[in-house]
Design a protein around this motif. Structure first.
Motif, mmCIF file in Angstrom:
data_model
loop_
_atom_site.group_PDB
_atom_site.id
_atom_site.type_symbol
_atom_site.label_atom_id
_atom_site.label_comp_id
_atom_site.label_asym_id
_atom_site.label_seq_id
_atom_site.Cartn_x
_atom_site.Cartn_y
_atom_site.Cartn_z
ATOM 1 N N UNK A 535 36.738 47.820 51.162
ATOM 2 C CA UNK A 535 37.525 48.853 51.839
ATOM 3 C C UNK A 535 38.930 48.368 52.192
ATOM 4 N N UNK A 536 39.229 47.090 51.890
ATOM 5 C CA UNK A 536 40.598 46.626 52.190
ATOM 6 C C UNK A 536 41.162 45.665 51.162
ATOM 7 N N UNK A 537 40.442 45.401 50.064
ATOM 8 C CA UNK A 537 40.904 44.395 49.101
ATOM 9 C C UNK A 537 42.236 44.759 48.463
ATOM 10 N N UNK A 538 42.482 46.060 48.310
ATOM 11 C CA UNK A 538 43.746 46.499 47.709
ATOM 12 C C UNK A 538 44.939 46.156 48.595
ATOM 13 N N UNK A 539 44.675 45.985 49.889
ATOM 14 C CA UNK A 539 45.748 45.553 50.797
ATOM 15 C C UNK A 539 45.993 44.051 50.662
ATOM 16 N N UNK A 540 44.904 43.306 50.518
ATOM 17 C CA UNK A 540 45.018 41.853 50.374
ATOM 18 C C UNK A 540 45.773 41.480 49.097
ATOM 19 N N UNK A 560 52.134 49.401 48.710
ATOM 20 C CA UNK A 560 51.211 50.494 48.999
ATOM 21 C C UNK A 560 51.960 51.807 49.205
ATOM 22 N N UNK A 561 51.322 52.960 48.965
ATOM 23 C CA UNK A 561 49.960 53.086 48.466
ATOM 24 C C UNK A 561 49.869 52.786 46.973
ATOM 25 N N UNK A 562 48.643 52.583 46.514
ATOM 26 C CA UNK A 562 48.395 52.394 45.089
ATOM 27 C C UNK A 562 48.856 53.653 44.342
ATOM 28 N N UNK A 563 49.711 53.462 43.330
ATOM 29 C CA UNK A 563 50.199 54.631 42.583
ATOM 30 C C UNK A 563 49.106 55.223 41.721
ATOM 31 N N UNK A 564 48.362 54.324 41.067
ATOM 32 C CA UNK A 564 47.310 54.833 40.193
ATOM 33 C C UNK A 564 46.064 53.977 40.356
ATOM 34 N N UNK A 565 45.032 54.602 40.866
ATOM 35 C CA UNK A 565 43.754 53.914 41.038
ATOM 36 C C UNK A 565 42.820 54.412 39.950
ATOM 37 N N UNK A 566 42.098 53.486 39.325
ATOM 38 C CA UNK A 566 41.261 53.846 38.187
ATOM 39 C C UNK A 566 39.862 53.302 38.397
ATOM 40 N N UNK A 567 38.871 54.147 38.250
ATOM 41 C CA UNK A 567 37.509 53.662 38.432
ATOM 42 C C UNK A 567 36.488 54.734 38.121
ATOM 43 N N UNK A 568 35.246 54.439 38.443
ATOM 44 C CA UNK A 568 34.173 55.358 38.121
ATOM 45 C C UNK A 568 34.006 56.439 39.182
ATOM 46 N N UNK A 569 33.578 57.610 38.737
ATOM 47 C CA UNK A 569 33.425 58.742 39.647
ATOM 48 C C UNK A 569 32.238 58.558 40.589
ATOM 49 N N UNK A 570 31.378 57.558 40.300
ATOM 50 C CA UNK A 570 30.200 57.379 41.145
ATOM 51 C C UNK A 570 30.571 56.892 42.556
ATOM 52 N N UNK A 571 31.834 56.509 42.743
ATOM 53 C CA UNK A 571 32.245 56.058 44.066
ATOM 54 C C UNK A 571 32.898 57.162 44.882
ATOM 55 N N UNK A 572 32.721 58.402 44.437
ATOM 56 C CA UNK A 572 33.452 59.513 45.037
ATOM 57 C C UNK A 572 33.317 59.582 46.554
#
Length: 851
Positions: A535-540, A560-572
């Motif tokens: 929940x905070x690694x993108x800040x680190x 920050x913020x992340x301009x483009x985050x890419x991942x699986x929809x299962x984390x919705x």
RNA sequence: GCCCGGGUGGCGGAAUGGCAGACGCGGCGGACUCAAAAUCCGCUGUCCGUGAGGGCGUGUGGGUUCGAGUCCCACCCCGGGCACCA
């Protein structure tokens, strides 16, 4: 020693042409990007900044196809935007705490750290072999002591702010994994998302994060995000905001007179979203665990009520909420009555297991006329049904939940002189009037309820971030002092087959000294849900070197913020909700910048890879190993396969991935672009052909546009078509000009550089004396070159295509109409008659209408 | 039940209201080869026709429009989410 001649014969026979050999190219360029720090960016980079992030993976060993798909999209974007002149932050790390490593430890007796570090190295090597480029200087691992330190530090900040608390709760217990689960980790059928075990209910003291404090913000701020609508809807549903009204219903005798055997003021407080239907309330329902039950149950109902309460408590929440079919076993009369403030009449009080003590007030008013569940209950228990909203003509259902004018209010028999009159009002207006009526008389108020519950983060596991708390007999719950962080799990642990966390019995870990009173204290043995780490690694990543704080604010402000985050929809609703909450909380605590309210501006969720129609997974054993494909066809072909098969957001059947076609295409590009390897081409020294130059510019425009809307499969298709055309032209007897050809090929290599980086880099370097293609600028199409000199005018008669005529692009309406009417086909079809009408859209189409 | 997506050749899929099926896979035929692989060339929605050519075609039925895969209405099917949270 001469090797036996096999295929070498063939190679020698056409030795003029050096064949495309990905194995000899790809590792070299991967090393080049790494050694030259091509994709390392500093926090003070003067270029425009962009943050492109793929969800960091759980290190499960060699990459699987899902990783390949995910990282290919992210890598393409990083390379593309870098060529567009931006400083792209593209970090990578590992979500390295979690159950698989611990389960392996239980199986093998090895420490999870060893196991995890090995898996990380394997995965990192796989990701590199795909051609993924990252600023590895910024790598983070959840299980790294420095990372643990700051996860714990953040927990303590939350604790000090009252956002982390210990609470007694009925929790979801997974008997297989021996741990509690968050509601989000329990599937609708009552089984655990991870282990598949049937989840049990247990009452335990657990740690929670107060995410419900942020329910409203989490809901409201969804509006500003460029996220897939699907994910936004899922989050909205999960938060589950509902506006309603709470009001009190005094406990009375069935005739409305005061009841002597209950305390003064005893009343049922109900929550409803349909206060407008209050005149149709013919009973009310309490949750079995409602504290009032004990006081109001009448002696003759006590025995069945107690039995009913006991039964409900042993039923899971999921089962309690499943209301299907006959409800006669799902409720129980209490013998008590409560007064409906709208009618002044008493209604019977029931218990029902589908009413939860934890939602709203734990009590509802029941209106069978306008609520299907209440209808079913009333039918099962023989309770009166009153209609308060006029049904539309022809309505054949039972309860009516639609709009319509209200009827049957006020109840004339009530004799109230200030009754609430809703007759004739529509639902929305009636809600307003009824709410005001209650509020004006001090009988109730408007409230907002959320379905979202606080985030249960305690896990009775070893391989997670320890919760930095001490339990002192004298002082109670005491936070570990900041200068004693990080609290690390011990190395000398034994994993037993029972699966119990070694932390719970390791005396060296458990025994501590209370920093407040100096007395003995016991260390908290629970660890945190791994979703806390993520929940905070993108800040680190913005500042992984920070030693005084989890990150410096200015570093976070830079990226920050992340301009483009890419991942699986299962984390919705899991990771993506927690990360949003954590960002807001850290912002409010002054750890993150105050203006940073959302972590991920844009979200892209790519589709899953399936094989034989089912999800590829280790447990199903239906994996196609990416490494094998890289060993044979090469990473560029594999990347192209993923990019070209389908729109990226859709699920992919592996069978549909056309690797052979992609490999053929790259071979073709190689032969076309490799200097001196093109004996079958005819190139002359004349000026560049206009057609070819225009075609090249059009390709640039089309690929760029396709990239910008994530239509990679279209972009690749355009490149393939371009190569086909170019090859055909260059092989024709007349051939093409060397300058036009070179421009076309160089442009093609630039356009392919993000998608197939190795071959593009190799060919570019060979054509341009060692220059690096990824440091070139992305080509820009000249708008003037996008306009053709002539175009095909489509001639329709009555909307059907009958002829095609080449006309100058500049042709005006009159010229187009004249050309169309002159068409032999049109003349024939008109048969001498004059057209009734001619519609022209010069220079594309003319439609001749005959009637 | 409600809310999102989506239905186009044998398959994956293209197509700002204007040439449906780009590109790839698969298939068929051909060139090269002693042969094969690789490579290259041509054909490949469907029906009628020897052919030129024509009819029909984007889940179904209506509608708007000179013109609909695309817009509107109704329906069917598939995928996903929510679901009896008051």
């Amino acid at each position: 020693m001469p090797r036996p001649d096999t295929e070498d014969d063939v190679d020698r026979s056409d030795a003029v042409v050096e064949r495309y050999d990905p194995q000899s190219i790809e590792p070299r360029w991967q090393a080049y990007w790494q050694e030259h720090g091509t994709y390392e960016v500093d926090n003070d980079d003067p270029r425009q900044r962009a943050y492109v992030l793929c969800m960091y993976p759980y290190p499960s060993g060699a990459a699987h196809m899902g990783h390949v798909r995910n990282y290919t999209f992210g890598d393409l974007l990083t390379r593309y935007r870098t060529m567009c002149g931006e400083a792209v932050l593209s970090p990578m790390g590992f979500d390295s705490f979690g159950l698989p490593a611990e389960n392996a430890a239980i199986r093998t007796g090895r420490h999870p750290r060893e196991f995890t570090d090995e898996r990380i190295e394997e995965l990192r090597s796989s990701i590199t072999r795909i051609g993924g480029v990252y600023d590895w200087r910024r790598e983070v691992r959840s299980h790294d002591p420095a990372y643990i330190h700051w996860t714990q530090w953040i927990f303590l900040q939350l604790f000090e702010a009252g956002l982390a608390y210990r609470g007694f709760a009925t929790v979801n217990w997974d008997p297989v994994d021996q741990t509690v689960l968050a509601n989000e980790q329990v599937l609708p059928d009552g089984t655990a998302e991870r282990s598949g075990a049937v989840v049990e209910q247990r009452d335990l003291e657990q740690w929670f994060l107060r995410i419900t404090d942020y329910a409203e913000q989490l809901l409201d701020d969804l509006d500003g995000l460029e996220w897939p609508e699907r994910v936004v809807v899922q989050q909205r549903n999960w938060i589950g905001r509902s506006e309603g009204v709470e009001f009190e219903m005094p406990i009375v005798e069935s005739d409305g007179s005061p009841r002597s055997d209950v305390p003064d003021g005893a009343a049922v407080r109900v929550f409803t979203t349909r206060v407008d239907t209050s005149f149709g309330m013919t009973f009310c329902v309490l949750a079995p665990e409602h504290p009032l039950v004990e006081q109001i149950v009448t002696p003759e109902h006590r025995a069945p009520v107690e039995a009913f309460v006991a039964r409900s408590r042993s039923t899971s929440e999921v089962d309690r909420l499943a209301v299907e079919g006959d409800l006669s076993g799902r409720g129980c009369a209490t013998g008590a009555w409560a007064r409906n403030p709208f009618t002044g009449r008493a209604v019977p009080v029931y218990l029902a297991d589908y009413v939860l003590g934890s939602y709203g007030t734990g009590a509802v008013m029941a209106v069978p006329g306008e609520d299907q569940r209440d209808w079913d209950f009333a039918t099962a228990f023989g309770i009166e049904i009153i209609t308060t909203v006029q049904r539309p003509d022809g309505f054949e259902g039972q309860a009516y939940t639609g709009d319509g004018p209200h009827v049957h209010s006020p109840d004339p028999s009530a004799g109230l002189d200030d009754g609430c009159d809703l007759n004739g009002l529509d639902v929305a207006t009636a809600k307003q009037v009824a709410t005001e009526w209650l509020v004006d008389r001090g009988l109730g108020e408007a409230v907002v309820n959320y379905r979202l519950r606080d985030w249960l983060i305690s896990r009775q596991r070893f391989w997670g971030c320890p919760i930095p708390i001490l339990h002192c007999d004298t002082c109670g719950i005491v936070p570990v002092p900041l200068d004693q962080l990080p609290v690390l799990a011990p190395d000398d642990v034994e994993f037993t087959p029972t699966g119990q966390s070694p932390l719970q019995s390791h005396q060296g870990f458990l025994n501590a000294t209370c920093p407040t009173c100096g007395g003995p204290a016991r260390r908290e043995s629970d660890t945190m849900d791994t979703f806390v780490d993520s929940s905070w690694y993108f800040l680190r990543f913005c500042d992984p070197w920070s030693a005084q704080a989890p990150f410096r604010r200015e570093a976070v402000e830079a990226w920050m913020p992340v301009d483009q985050y890419i991942g699986g929809a299962e984390h919705a609703v899991l990771h993506l909700m927690y990360a949003r909450f954590m960002t807001k909380a850290l912002s409010d605590l002054g750890v993150a910048p105050p203006e940073l309210r959302e972590p991920f501006h844009r979200l892209f969720t790519q589709g899953m890879i399936r094989l034989d129609g089912t999800k590829m997974s280790k447990s199903k054993g239906n994996l196609v190993a990416p490494e094998q494909i890289i060993d044979t066809l090469g990473a560029d072909t594999l990347r192209l396969g993923h990019l070209s098969v389908k729109p990226p957001e859709e699920d992919v059947d592996w069978e549909a991935v056309g690797l052979e076609g992609c490999a053929r295409f790259l071979h073709r590009v190689w032969r076309l672009a490799l200097p001196g390897a093109t004996p079958d081409l005819t190139l002359h020294d004349g000026p560049a052909e206009d057609d070819l130059t225009r075609g090249t510019h059009r390709l640039v425009a089309e690929v760029t546009a396709a990239f910008d809307r994530w239509s990679y499969h279209v972009a690749i298709a355009r490149c393939m078509a371009f190569v086909n055309d170019l090859q055909r032209a260059a092989r024709s007897p007349d051939g093409v000009s060397r300058s036009g050809f070179d421009h076309a090929v160089d442009t093609l290599l630039l356009l392919l550089a993000p998608a197939a980086p190795h071959i593009a880099a190799e060919l570019w370097a060979r054509r341009h004396g060692g220059d690096h293609v990824h440091e070139q600028s992305w080509p820009v199409a000249d708008p003037a070159m996008l306009v053709e000199e002539t175009t095909t005018l489509v001639v329709q008669v009555d909307g059907k295509v009958r002829d095609r005529i080449e006309v100058p692009t500049s042709s005006d309406e009159a010229a187009c109409v004249a050309a169309a009417l002159a068409s032999a086909k049109v003349v024939e079809l008109l048969g001498g008659a004059a057209p009734a009408r001619v519609v022209a859209r010069p220079p594309k189409v003319v439609n001749v209408v005959t009637s």
